[in-house]
Write a protein that holds these residues in place. Structure first.
Motif: not given
Ligand code: SF4
Ligand code: SF4
Length: 326
Positions: A259, A276-278, A280-281, A290, A295-301
């Motif tokens: 992202p 962000c669970p890891v 990364a942001m 990010a 980043c694990i590309s979960c798109f929670c952000c």
């Molecule tokens: S996509 Fe997921 S891991 Fe990557 S910055 Fe957003 S919340 Fe964090």
């Protein structure tokens, strides 16, 4: 999800909730609970329910279903136990009310994925760290769906979302309601309406392999006409994108979508950093950024940014960003 007003087309239309509640009240059940559960502990559930319109639409039946949780055993290769909503686990009858939307990670978000909402608040984001591919995430989502399979699914397809869903796509007027006692068949019908082949969608592949429902629309008994919505944009629409998705990751691992923050829209509220669970942001200078490696590309952000300030780049833009060192 974060706090999105109904006109953004992100959350279930309050009119649908109100209609269901009013209908149920006619049967005088012992209790009706309209459950909602935000995606982060950093959001006030009541405030979200007000903004999404769910609080008023619940007609006095609203409850934050994450306020009480219990630990359950789960059949999953990723985890043995999970905390889930006590209210959901103990409910006599569950009506699952998803929305007709695309999803940048899982292609569709519908009835199966809506049951991810039985996981309390921020625990949802943490579960993204247990798996490393879309297929594995789909397996985990189906594991969670199987903890408590809903009794009925009523999909809000009045105003759907196309393109870069589940939060930053474009709204699409569909003017339909779709209902089934089987979430897998319902999601398959939604996929066909979007112009997608159900057997190409990981969530539906996993559910089919577990004999949870029919995904071939020609074998699903449908009342009404099943038609592809003209011009509906899916997350992976173009031929080049499909080729890139299939080929590029194996060659360069360039296809990981990272992202990017739109500085014109970002209000520096830091919600993306909190969810962000890891980790990364993080702030880099004035704005969040990010970390590509983490980043694990979960798109929670993206799902939680209240201002639509997170851009999920196309594969071409993503490669360009990587070459620029972003
Ligand atoms: S996509 Fe997921 S891991 Fe990557 S910055 Fe957003 S919340 Fe964090
Ligand atoms: S990108 Fe969105 S969530 Fe993150 S700080 Fe900016 S406005 Fe807030």
């Amino acid at each position: 999800m974060g706090p999105f007003p109904p006109e953004r087309g992100v959350t279930t239309d309050p009119r649908v909730i109100l209609a269901i509640v009013q209908e149920l009240k006619k049967y005088k059940p012992k209790e009706i609970i309209v459950g909602d559960n935000s995606g982060s502990i950093h959001f006030d559930p009541l405030k979200i329910a007000k903004i999404t319109g769910i609080l008023d639409a619940s007609d006095g039946c609203y409850s934050n279903i994450a306020r009480e949780v219990l630990k359950v055993k789960v059949e999953s290769k990723f985890i043995d136990e999970l905390f889930i909503s006590r209210i959901v686990k103990e409910a006599d009858y569950i009506i699952n009310v998803p929305k007709f939307k695309t999803h940048m990670l899982t292609t569709i978000t519908g009835a199966i994925k809506n049951m991810f909402g039985i996981i309390p608040g921020g625990k949802k984001a943490q579960l993204h760290t247990l798996n490393r591919s879309t297929y594995e995430f789909a397996e985990l989502l189906v594991d969670i769906y199987q903890i408590r399979i809903p009794d009925l699914n009523i999909m809000d397809a009045i105003i759907g979302m196309e393109g870069a869903g589940p939060t930053n796509g474009k709204t699409k007027i569909i003017n339909k309601m779709i209902s089934s006692d089987n979430a897998i068949s319902l999601d398959s019908v939604m996929a066909v309406m979007m112009g997608l082949k159900p057997d190409t969608i990981e969530l539906l592949q996993v559910a089919k392999d577990r004999n949870l429902g029919e995904i071939d629309a020609s074998n699903i008994s449908i009342d009404g006409e099943l038609k592809v919505i003209s011009g509906f944009k899916t997350p992976h629409n173009g031929l080049l994108q499909k080729i890139a998705k299939a080929v590029v990751p194996h060659v360069f691992n360039f296809n990981k979508v990272i992202p990017v923050i739109d500085h014109n829209k970002c209000k520096i509220c830091k919600k993306c950093i909190e969810v962000c669970p890891v980790s990364a942001m993080n702030l880099k200078g004035k704005y969040p950024e990010a970390d590509r490696k983490r980043c694990i590309s979960c798109f929670c952000c993206d799902e939680h940014c209240p201002y639509g300030a997170i851009i999920l780049p196309s594969w071409q833009q993503n490669i360009f960003n990587r070459l620029k060192g972003k």
